[in-house]
Design a protein around this motif. Structure first.
Motif, PDB file in Angstrom:
ATOM      1  N   THR A 169       0.920  -1.084   0.087  1.00  0.00           N
ATOM      2  CA  THR A 169       0.027  -0.041   0.209  1.00  0.00           C
ATOM      3  C   THR A 169       1.048   1.271  -0.065  1.00  0.00           C
ATOM      4  N   PRO A 170       0.197   2.199  -0.604  1.00  0.00           N
ATOM      5  CA  PRO A 170       1.220   3.678  -0.471  1.00  0.00           C
ATOM      6  C   PRO A 170       1.635   3.954   0.767  1.00  0.00           C
ATOM      7  N   GLU A 171       0.831   3.602   2.119  1.00  0.00           N
ATOM      8  CA  GLU A 171       1.031   3.971   3.529  1.00  0.00           C
ATOM      9  C   GLU A 171       2.290   3.155   3.555  1.00  0.00           C
ATOM     10  N   LYS A 172       2.238   1.845   3.374  1.00  0.00           N
ATOM     11  CA  LYS A 172       3.391   1.070   3.944  1.00  0.00           C
ATOM     12  C   LYS A 172       4.551   1.404   3.268  1.00  0.00           C
ATOM     13  N   ARG A 173       4.555   1.950   1.925  1.00  0.00           N
ATOM     14  CA  ARG A 173       5.756   2.009   1.188  1.00  0.00           C
ATOM     15  C   ARG A 173       6.347   3.582   1.619  1.00  0.00           C
ATOM     16  N   ASP A 174       5.431   4.341   2.071  1.00  0.00           N
ATOM     17  CA  ASP A 174       6.097   5.697   2.472  1.00  0.00           C
ATOM     18  C   ASP A 174       6.796   5.442   3.783  1.00  0.00           C
ATOM     19  N   TRP A 175       6.177   4.537   4.630  1.00  0.00           N
ATOM     20  CA  TRP A 175       6.867   4.148   6.117  1.00  0.00           C
ATOM     21  C   TRP A 175       8.346   3.584   5.416  1.00  0.00           C
ATOM     22  N   LEU A 176       8.495   2.818   4.543  1.00  0.00           N
ATOM     23  CA  LEU A 176       9.682   2.015   4.303  1.00  0.00           C
ATOM     24  C   LEU A 176      10.481   3.158   3.855  1.00  0.00           C
ATOM     25  N   LEU A 177      10.237   4.085   3.024  1.00  0.00           N
ATOM     26  CA  LEU A 177      11.079   5.309   2.629  1.00  0.00           C
ATOM     27  C   LEU A 177      11.494   6.135   3.743  1.00  0.00           C
ATOM     28  N   ALA A 178      10.649   6.242   4.597  1.00  0.00           N
ATOM     29  CA  ALA A 178      10.765   7.406   5.735  1.00  0.00           C
ATOM     30  C   ALA A 178      11.576   6.535   6.740  1.00  0.00           C
ATOM     31  N   TYR A 179      11.319   5.414   7.186  1.00  0.00           N
ATOM     32  CA  TYR A 179      12.146   4.670   8.331  1.00  0.00           C
ATOM     33  C   TYR A 179      13.106   3.511   8.129  1.00  0.00           C
ATOM     34  N   GLY A 180      12.742   3.031   7.027  1.00  0.00           N
ATOM     35  CA  GLY A 180      13.549   1.672   6.532  1.00  0.00           C
ATOM     36  C   GLY A 180      15.140   1.808   6.611  1.00  0.00           C
ATOM     37  N   SER A 181      15.618   2.858   6.308  1.00  0.00           N
ATOM     38  CA  SER A 181      16.935   3.014   6.266  1.00  0.00           C
ATOM     39  C   SER A 181      17.451   3.540   7.712  1.00  0.00           C
ATOM     40  N   ASP A 182      16.578   3.679   8.709  1.00  0.00           N
ATOM     41  CA  ASP A 182      16.944   3.924  10.016  1.00  0.00           C
ATOM     42  C   ASP A 182      17.331   2.751  10.624  1.00  0.00           C
ATOM     43  N   ILE A 183      18.648   2.288  10.531  1.00  0.00           N
ATOM     44  CA  ILE A 183      18.943   0.983  11.085  1.00  0.00           C
ATOM     45  C   ILE A 183      20.206   1.161  11.896  1.00  0.00           C
ATOM     46  N   SER A 184      20.523   0.340  12.712  1.00  0.00           N
ATOM     47  CA  SER A 184      21.574   0.496  13.811  1.00  0.00           C
ATOM     48  C   SER A 184      22.954  -0.340  13.462  1.00  0.00           C
ATOM     49  N   VAL A 185      22.899  -1.117  12.492  1.00  0.00           N
ATOM     50  CA  VAL A 185      23.989  -1.697  11.835  1.00  0.00           C
ATOM     51  C   VAL A 185      24.400  -1.233  10.423  1.00  0.00           C
ATOM     52  N   VAL A 186      25.568  -1.463  10.160  1.00  0.00           N
ATOM     53  CA  VAL A 186      26.210  -0.980   8.788  1.00  0.00           C
ATOM     54  C   VAL A 186      25.854  -2.077   7.503  1.00  0.00           C
ATOM     55  N   TYR A 187      24.926  -1.657   6.836  1.00  0.00           N
ATOM     56  CA  TYR A 187      24.314  -2.424   5.752  1.00  0.00           C
ATOM     57  C   TYR A 187      23.587  -1.586   4.701  1.00  0.00           C
ATOM     58  N   PRO A 188      24.722  -0.874   3.798  1.00  0.00           N
ATOM     59  CA  PRO A 188      24.284   0.135   2.827  1.00  0.00           C
ATOM     60  C   PRO A 188      23.218  -0.688   1.812  1.00  0.00           C
ATOM     61  N   ALA A 189      23.401  -1.830   1.854  1.00  0.00           N
ATOM     62  CA  ALA A 189      22.581  -2.848   0.578  1.00  0.00           C
ATOM     63  C   ALA A 189      20.878  -2.756   0.811  1.00  0.00           C
ATOM     64  N   ILE A 190      20.772  -2.343   2.300  1.00  0.00           N
ATOM     65  CA  ILE A 190      19.263  -2.034   2.405  1.00  0.00           C
ATOM     66  C   ILE A 190      18.529  -0.997   1.470  1.00  0.00           C
ATOM     67  N   ALA A 191      19.540  -0.120   0.853  1.00  0.00           N
ATOM     68  CA  ALA A 191      19.083   0.953  -0.074  1.00  0.00           C
ATOM     69  C   ALA A 191      18.377   0.257  -1.399  1.00  0.00           C
ATOM     70  N   LEU A 192      18.953  -0.944  -1.546  1.00  0.00           N
ATOM     71  CA  LEU A 192      18.361  -1.656  -2.883  1.00  0.00           C
ATOM     72  C   LEU A 192      17.050  -2.101  -2.525  1.00  0.00           C
ATOM     73  N   LEU A 193      16.539  -2.547  -1.623  1.00  0.00           N
ATOM     74  CA  LEU A 193      15.378  -2.936  -1.220  1.00  0.00           C
ATOM     75  C   LEU A 193      14.247  -1.723  -0.950  1.00  0.00           C
ATOM     76  N   ILE A 194      14.859  -0.658  -0.543  1.00  0.00           N
ATOM     77  CA  ILE A 194      13.910   0.576  -0.075  1.00  0.00           C
ATOM     78  C   ILE A 194      13.693   1.076  -1.523  1.00  0.00           C
ATOM     79  N   ILE A 195      14.618   1.377  -2.366  1.00  0.00           N
ATOM     80  CA  ILE A 195      14.432   1.943  -3.584  1.00  0.00           C
ATOM     81  C   ILE A 195      13.391   1.235  -4.467  1.00  0.00           C
ATOM     82  N   LYS A 196      13.622  -0.125  -4.583  1.00  0.00           N
ATOM     83  CA  LYS A 196      12.595  -0.873  -5.318  1.00  0.00           C
ATOM     84  C   LYS A 196      11.076  -1.107  -4.925  1.00  0.00           C
TER      85      LYS A 196
END
Length: 416
Positions: free
Chosen positions: A101-128
């Motif tokens: 849903t648009p709401e879930k995708r907006d949450w992913l964009l806003a908060y998905g990359s806010d992580i406490s570990v070093v994992y730049p590859a999370i960007a690939l999931l979030i972009i898609k």
């Protein structure tokens, strides 16, 4: 099928075990035992209790693994996990979740990359999954959404700098993005929010990457003209105000936790906030990460005050695996100073603290290693549970250059 005796033991451990490792064992057994429970009320309670445990970062992966073995995790469960964690468990939950849903995708964009570990590859999931390239075309974005997009694009750019990414499965295929167009749209939106510290912090991270592109002439990533224009625009937004009052105001969040992003931003801009940091440390001496800044201060009064405070609380710091490491890291650049902390680290009950002390000593000239420190090294060697740390201690004691091939040879001979 799990025996009743084992199931009862696991339940006892789950709710009453004093040690974390016992809880991890209990999580695995209890996750599997969900298949054996005929009472739906009891099964639901156990399932819910495991989900509550998953909110503790140390247990998240164990809960996910245990429940996945019997397919006990649904979409609502993954949502609960990823909205209450920031580590690898959050990443795994996001990878398993359907952002439909648009709401879930907006949450992913806003908060998905806010992580406490070093994992730049999370960007690939979030972009898609977050449809980032479509979202950035909106005429108006919220501050939270824009900060999340900035953070994601920062991680994406970091991936672009990885020369070995073709050898890694996660990095094998990167989405083709017009970086100049994307950054241009981001900076256009950023003009409305550029006075917010959280946005300025990530804008600065983008300027660092743009500077790397410019300095190394990586024009295949971004054309020279676009790079310099974007860099100029971003810097004009960042330096459009005096940030010191905002940084000082936001050194702690509304929960009283130290805002390390604000501190890092202050260091980026060469803002002197040492007095404020010293106050925060005196207010709560367990904020030992602040020593990494204060013990590298050029102001001797600040340095001596921080060192005195550390000495006062050294007995307490020795009880916690995380407390001494920032102090030892800072003292690694101060040869001969704070030997009592090095000795405490070497003789710690925690190997992670011992490793930090060894790191510091390896940077010190050998002339600064006193007889008392040598005794601490010998005692630390006796306490060591890690063979590599033992090898490094021997290298220091014998004044030898560290050679990893020697360690591997010794390891092979021991196993023969």
């Amino acid at each position: 099928k799990i025996s009743p005796a084992l199931q009862n033991l696991a339940m006892e451990f789950l709710y009453h075990a004093p040690a974390r490792e016992a809880v991890k064992f209990a999580i695995l057994v209890c996750g599997l035992s969900l298949l054996n429970l005929d009472n739906p009320v009891q099964a639901k309670k156990l399932h819910d209790d495991l989900l509550i445990l998953s909110r503790c970062e140390e247990f998240t992966i164990h809960v996910i693994y245990a429940c996945e073995l019997n397919h006990e995790l649904g979409q609502d469960d993954f949502w609960d996990i990823m909205t209450h964690t920031n580590g690898w468990g959050k990443i795994y939950a996001m990878e398993s979740y359907d952002f439909d849903t648009p709401e879930k995708r907006d949450w992913l964009l806003a908060y998905g990359s806010d992580i406490s570990v070093v994992y730049p590859a999370i960007a690939l999931l979030i972009i898609k999954e977050g449809h980032l390239l479509e979202t950035i075309k909106r005429p108006l974005l919220s501050k939270e959404l824009l900060v999340g997009i900035l953070r994601t694009v920062t991680y994406y750019m970091i991936l672009l700098f990885d020369d070995n990414r073709d050898e890694k499965e996660d990095f094998a295929v990167l989405p083709v993005i017009d970086l100049a167009d994307l950054l241009g749209k981001i900076l256009k939106n950023a003009k409305k929010y550029c006075h917010h510290l959280s946005l300025a912090y990530w804008l600065y991270r983008i300027t660092e990457l743009l500077n790397v592109i410019a300095e190394n002439h990586k024009w295949e990533m971004l054309g020279a003209n676009h790079c310099h224009l974007l860099l100029s625009t971003a810097e004009s937004l960042i330096f459009s105000k005096d940030w010191r009052p905002d940084v000082v105001k936001h050194l702690t969040n509304n929960k009283g936790q130290v805002n390390y992003a604000a501190i890092e931003f202050a260091l980026d801009l060469s803002l002197d906030i040492n007095k404020e940091l010293l106050y925060l440390l005196k207010e709560n001496p367990q904020r030992t990460e602040l020593y990494s800044v204060l013990l590298q201060a050029n102001d001797k009064r600040i340095f001596n005050s921080a060192l005195s405070l550390a000495k006062k609380h050294l007995p307490d710091y020795m009880k916690d695996a995380r407390c001494l490491s920032p102090i030892l890291g800072a003292l690694s650049y101060k040869p001969g100073i704070g030997r009592e902390f090095i000795a405490a680290g070497l003789t710690s009950i925690f190997d992670v603290t011992r490793a930090a002390a060894i790191n510091a000593l390896e940077k010190w000239p050998r002339k600064n290693i006193t007889p008392n420190l040598r005794l601490s090294l010998i005692k630390g060697k006796e306490l060591c549970q890690n063979p590599y740390l033992t090898f490094r201690i021997d290298a220091i004691l014998n004044n030898k250059k560290l050679d990893i091939s020697d360690f591997l040879d010794d390891l092979i001979h021991e196993n023969d």
